[in-house]
Design an enzyme around this catalytic site. Structure first.
Site, short mmCIF file in Angstrom:
data_model
loop_
_atom_site.label_atom_id
_atom_site.label_comp_id
_atom_site.label_asym_id
_atom_site.label_seq_id
_atom_site.Cartn_x
_atom_site.Cartn_y
_atom_site.Cartn_z
N SER A 6 0.85 -1.20 0.00
CA SER A 6 0.00 0.00 0.00
C SER A 6 0.88 1.24 0.00
CB SER A 6 -0.89 0.01 1.24
OG SER A 6 -1.35 1.32 1.45
N HIS A 31 -1.10 -1.27 -4.43
CA HIS A 31 -2.36 -0.93 -3.77
C HIS A 31 -2.45 0.57 -3.53
CE1 HIS A 31 -5.86 -2.02 -1.21
NE2 HIS A 31 -5.45 -1.05 -0.41
N ASP A 33 -4.79 3.61 -1.95
CA ASP A 33 -5.88 3.92 -1.03
C ASP A 33 -6.45 5.30 -1.31
OD1 ASP A 33 -6.00 1.59 0.74
OD2 ASP A 33 -3.94 2.15 1.26
N MET A 35 -9.16 7.99 -0.22
CA MET A 35 -10.04 8.36 0.90
C MET A 35 -10.59 9.76 0.68
SD MET A 35 -7.67 7.01 4.01
CE MET A 35 -6.70 5.50 3.89
N HIS A 64 -8.35 0.93 -4.04
CA HIS A 64 -9.27 0.69 -2.93
C HIS A 64 -9.96 2.01 -2.61
CE1 HIS A 64 -9.43 -0.30 1.71
NE2 HIS A 64 -10.63 -0.17 1.18
N MET A 66 -12.32 4.33 -0.55
CA MET A 66 -12.95 4.48 0.77
C MET A 66 -13.68 5.81 0.72
SD MET A 66 -9.72 3.11 2.98
CE MET A 66 -8.65 3.15 1.55
N MET A 135 -11.32 -6.07 5.30
CA MET A 135 -10.48 -5.18 6.10
C MET A 135 -10.12 -5.89 7.41
SD MET A 135 -10.02 -2.54 4.27
CE MET A 135 -8.99 -1.69 5.47
N ASP A 173 -6.53 -6.64 4.07
CA ASP A 173 -5.86 -5.34 4.12
C ASP A 173 -5.86 -4.79 5.55
OD1 ASP A 173 -4.94 -2.76 3.70
OD2 ASP A 173 -6.60 -2.15 2.40
#
Ligand code: DX5
Ligand code: ZN
Length: 213
Positions: A6, A31, A33, A35, A64, A66, A135, A173
């Site tokens: 990540s 990966h 992330d 957000m 991913h 979020m 998660m 993750d």
């Protein structure tokens, strides 16, 4: 076991250098992330940053999301052609529709579940999914402690996958390290995300190899 570092734990002042280093160290996916500051109490990166990440990476991206507004973010990131694009079940009213949309864009659809969400909730989505991300921390930050109940959830999910769609992969993750990798493998995990464990080590190759069980 496939390994997806990540980049949340990378040095954002030297992102290109760090992406190239993990790719050369033998990671399988990168990966990313995303957000939005609403679904999770943190804010990260948009396509302006992920585009150069994709250019620097010789490995496919695993994005991913979020976020609250999944549709908007799917449209935003689809042009970068990630291998996987995952969204949280908890923030989506029409997960089945969104899965079809992601597939129609030529991307492998994946769904993510928070630590408390029942794996049974996605039983009737499994036939259309390429991956489920469980998660093992509360989403929002790197470097948190692994929540051990994910192991039981992986075992349950694996049973459902065997029945509904054996081609669907399981990704975990959060808080993954060489301390819990064997347990994750034995439970049936196919891909692990590791942020602080990989980027916090002085030898990326050694760290990644230690997860390839
Ligand atoms: C948390 C993110 C993770 C995080 C993992 O919301 O989804 O990908 O970066 O970091 P570690 O491996 O440090 O728990
Ligand atoms: Zn993540």
């Amino acid at each position: 076991m496939l390994v997806a570092p990540s980049i949340l734990s990378a040095d954002f002042g030297n992102l290109e250098r760090d992406i190239k280093a993990i790719c050369e160290a033998g990671c399988d996916l990168v990966h990313v992330d995303v957000m939005d500051g609403h679904f999770v109490p943190n804010l990260t990166i948009g396509p302006v940053v992920v585009e150069p990440v994709a250019k620097a990476s010789s490995k496919p991206l695993d994005i991913h999301l979020m976020v609250e507004n999944n549709n908007f973010f799917v449209d935003l990131f689809a042009p970068l052609k990630p291998k996987y694009l995952s969204f949280h079940l908890e923030s989506e009213k029409h997960p089945h529709r969104l899965i079809q949309k992601i597939r129609s864009l030529g991307i492998s659809p994946a769904i993510t579940l928070n630590p408390h969400t029942k794996v049974e909730d996605i039983e009737y989505l499994l036939a259309d999914l390429d991956m489920v991300l469980l998660m093992s921390v509360n989403p929002g930050f790197g470097g948190q402690k692994f929540i051990p109940s994910v192991i039981e959830r992986v075992i349950k999910l694996k049973e459902l996958i065997n029945r509904r769609n054996p081609n669907c992969l399981i990704e975990v993750d959060g808080g993954v390290s060489d301390k819990n990798i064997k347990e994750l493998k034995d439970a049936g995990v196919d891909i692990v995300v590791a942020g602080s464990f990989v980027f916090g080590s002085s030898d990326y190759k050694k760290a990644i190899d230690s997860l390839k069980v």
